[in-house]
Design a protein around this motif. Structure first.
Motif, PDB file in Angstrom:
ATOM      1  N   ILE A  92     -16.668  43.599  39.263  1.00 59.44           N
ATOM      2  CA  ILE A  92     -17.059  44.582  38.257  1.00 59.44           C
ATOM      3  C   ILE A  92     -16.555  44.090  36.908  1.00 59.44           C
ATOM      4  N   LEU A  93     -17.465  43.916  35.963  1.00 54.91           N
ATOM      5  CA  LEU A  93     -17.108  43.353  34.657  1.00 54.91           C
ATOM      6  C   LEU A  93     -17.564  44.274  33.535  1.00 54.91           C
ATOM      7  N   PHE A  94     -16.613  44.664  32.688  1.00 51.66           N
ATOM      8  CA  PHE A  94     -16.901  45.486  31.514  1.00 51.66           C
ATOM      9  C   PHE A  94     -16.951  44.588  30.285  1.00 51.66           C
ATOM     10  N   SER A  95     -18.085  44.586  29.608  1.00 52.88           N
ATOM     11  CA  SER A  95     -18.263  43.751  28.422  1.00 52.88           C
ATOM     12  C   SER A  95     -18.093  44.578  27.158  1.00 52.88           C
ATOM     13  N   ALA A  96     -17.426  43.988  26.168  1.00 50.63           N
ATOM     14  CA  ALA A  96     -17.313  44.562  24.822  1.00 50.63           C
ATOM     15  C   ALA A  96     -17.065  43.380  23.907  1.00 50.63           C
ATOM     16  N   SER A  97     -18.098  42.930  23.204  1.00 57.94           N
ATOM     17  CA  SER A  97     -17.960  41.653  22.502  1.00 57.94           C
ATOM     18  C   SER A  97     -18.923  41.531  21.332  1.00 57.94           C
ATOM     19  N   GLY A  98     -18.471  40.766  20.340  1.00 57.32           N
ATOM     20  CA  GLY A  98     -19.330  40.420  19.216  1.00 57.32           C
ATOM     21  C   GLY A  98     -20.109  39.143  19.454  1.00 57.32           C
ATOM     22  N   GLY A  99     -19.890  38.505  20.611  1.00 61.36           N
ATOM     23  CA  GLY A  99     -20.629  37.284  20.932  1.00 61.36           C
ATOM     24  C   GLY A  99     -19.712  36.087  21.103  1.00 61.36           C
ATOM     25  N   ALA A 100     -20.287  34.904  20.974  1.00 66.75           N
ATOM     26  CA  ALA A 100     -19.515  33.671  21.110  1.00 66.75           C
ATOM     27  C   ALA A 100     -18.542  33.519  19.943  1.00 66.75           C
ATOM     28  N   ARG A 101     -17.423  32.854  20.193  1.00 62.97           N
ATOM     29  CA  ARG A 101     -16.373  32.696  19.184  1.00 62.97           C
ATOM     30  C   ARG A 101     -16.633  31.456  18.340  1.00 62.97           C
ATOM     31  N   MET A 102     -16.987  31.673  17.087  1.00 66.33           N
ATOM     32  CA  MET A 102     -17.430  30.570  16.233  1.00 66.33           C
ATOM     33  C   MET A 102     -16.318  29.558  15.982  1.00 66.33           C
ATOM     34  N   GLN A 103     -15.059  29.978  16.063  1.00 62.23           N
ATOM     35  CA  GLN A 103     -13.953  29.053  15.766  1.00 62.23           C
ATOM     36  C   GLN A 103     -13.819  27.948  16.804  1.00 62.23           C
ATOM     37  N   GLU A 104     -14.502  28.105  17.943  1.00 57.29           N
ATOM     38  CA  GLU A 104     -14.444  27.067  18.974  1.00 57.29           C
ATOM     39  C   GLU A 104     -15.768  26.332  19.141  1.00 57.29           C
ATOM     40  N   GLY A 105     -16.717  26.620  18.273  1.00 56.15           N
ATOM     41  CA  GLY A 105     -17.953  25.863  18.223  1.00 56.15           C
ATOM     42  C   GLY A 105     -18.688  25.757  19.545  1.00 56.15           C
ATOM     43  N   VAL A 106     -19.111  24.546  19.885  1.00 54.00           N
ATOM     44  CA  VAL A 106     -19.915  24.324  21.084  1.00 54.00           C
ATOM     45  C   VAL A 106     -19.123  24.635  22.351  1.00 54.00           C
ATOM     46  N   LEU A 107     -17.794  24.536  22.297  1.00 54.43           N
ATOM     47  CA  LEU A 107     -16.985  24.870  23.471  1.00 54.43           C
ATOM     48  C   LEU A 107     -17.167  26.340  23.844  1.00 54.43           C
ATOM     49  N   SER A 108     -17.348  27.170  22.847  1.00 56.45           N
ATOM     50  CA  SER A 108     -17.615  28.582  23.100  1.00 56.45           C
ATOM     51  C   SER A 108     -19.008  28.782  23.688  1.00 56.45           C
ATOM     52  N   LEU A 109     -19.996  28.089  23.128  1.00 58.40           N
ATOM     53  CA  LEU A 109     -21.370  28.235  23.625  1.00 58.40           C
ATOM     54  C   LEU A 109     -21.508  27.750  25.061  1.00 58.40           C
ATOM     55  N   MET A 110     -20.713  26.776  25.441  1.00 60.10           N
ATOM     56  CA  MET A 110     -20.767  26.258  26.810  1.00 60.10           C
ATOM     57  C   MET A 110     -20.367  27.305  27.840  1.00 60.10           C
ATOM     58  N   GLN A 111     -19.623  28.307  27.423  1.00 62.23           N
ATOM     59  CA  GLN A 111     -19.181  29.335  28.365  1.00 62.23           C
ATOM     60  C   GLN A 111     -20.347  30.182  28.872  1.00 62.23           C
TER      61      GLN A 111
END
Length: 286
Positions: free
Chosen positions: A159-178
């Motif tokens: 069970i996963l509760f999401s609350a997010s503004g999206g990918a973290r720009m400070q980590e660039g492509v490493l964030s998008l890979m998630q």
């Protein structure tokens, strides 16, 4: 003397002294951003941070959310020691991470662990928007992937509760890979026929809404939660059309088939228990 009885008295404003102001506890009252009602903080917390007048759902912290869902003292946190680094040497990123750790008493924007809900053993993940607006960095993605793999291995529902503004720009492509990593972990769960329940809360946007939060076997959401990928103005400029007033709300997504149900917070625990009762036998899909 008689004239004095009918004379209009001047009204004077009373200005509280600095000492009186100090005596009023900070955070005693909260104002509802939707209807403007003034609510006693303790009463708001008793009602799971939902305004009794208009049913506006205030944000919940990860510890508060977990406490409202699990059976008493039946939660064991996983991977609590994982914390983000600064792989791109992004300006002020390390300082902001340190500030958020101190402010939230959390190492990252998500808490994962094992617990029981209505007697059902589960893997639970809860994102916390206080930490970098719940943005998905490499550690958030790693913790979700590990939680999904653990659920798959133990055949426990996730069970996963999401609350997010999206990918973290400070980590660039490493964030998008998630996005790909978490989606792959959930696909392994699906192949093993292990239940994944995704609960979208306000807000769930960007790369999070475009990956794991929309991949549940059952997708739930809280009332009026903002859910979407790009911003409303960007979409309107792209399609050159006026969008509906309720666009990107949980109710709009339910009406158009992306959600299975919109569940008020006070009903969330019982709804999850009902889902687990109906769909799990030893943690696998019935």
């Amino acid at each position: 003397m008689i004239q004095n009885l009918f004379r209009k008295q001047k009204k004077y404003a009373t200005i509280p002294s600095p000492q009186v102001k100090k005596d009023i506890p900070e955070g005693l009252m909260r104002k509802c951003p939707d209807c403007g009602s003034i609510i006693v903080t303790k009463e708001l917390e008793k009602n799971l941070k939902v305004c009794k007048k208009c049913q506006y759902h205030f944000p919940m912290t990860a510890p508060e959310r977990i406490a409202s869902l699990i059976d008493e003292e039946r939660f064991f946190e996983l991977d609590a020691d994982l914390s983000s680094k600064d792989p791109l040497s992004f300006p002020n990123y390390s300082a902001k991470l340190a500030s958020d750790r101190e402010k939230t008493n959390m190492n990252e924007a998500i808490v994962t662990g094992e617990g029981t809900v209505g007697g059902h053993p589960c893997i639970i993940g809860v994102m916390d928007s206080r930490f970098r607006m719940g943005s998905m960095g490499s550690v958030v993605g790693e913790k979700i992937a590990r939680a999904a793999n653990r659920a798959s291995m133990k055949r426990y529902p996730f069970i996963l509760f999401s609350a997010s503004g999206g990918a973290r720009m400070q980590e660039g492509v490493l964030s998008l890979m998630q996005m790909a990593k978490t989606s792959a972990a959930l696909e392994r769960m699906h192949r093993n026929r292990v239940l994944f329940v995704s609960v979208l809360t306000n807000p769930t946007t960007g790369g999070v809404s475009a990956s794991f939060s929309s991949l549940g076997d059952i997708n739930l959401a809280e009332p009026k939660a903002l859910i979407g990928f790009a911003g409303r103005r960007v979409i309107e400029q792209t399609v050159r059309q006026k969008l509906p007033d309720d666009f990107q709300t949980a109710e709009f997504l339910l009406k158009n088939g992306q959600l299975d149900k919109v569940v008020p917070r006070c009903e969330m625990r019982q709804t999850l228990i009902r889902v687990l009762d109906l769909h799990t036998v030893g943690g696998s899909l019935d």
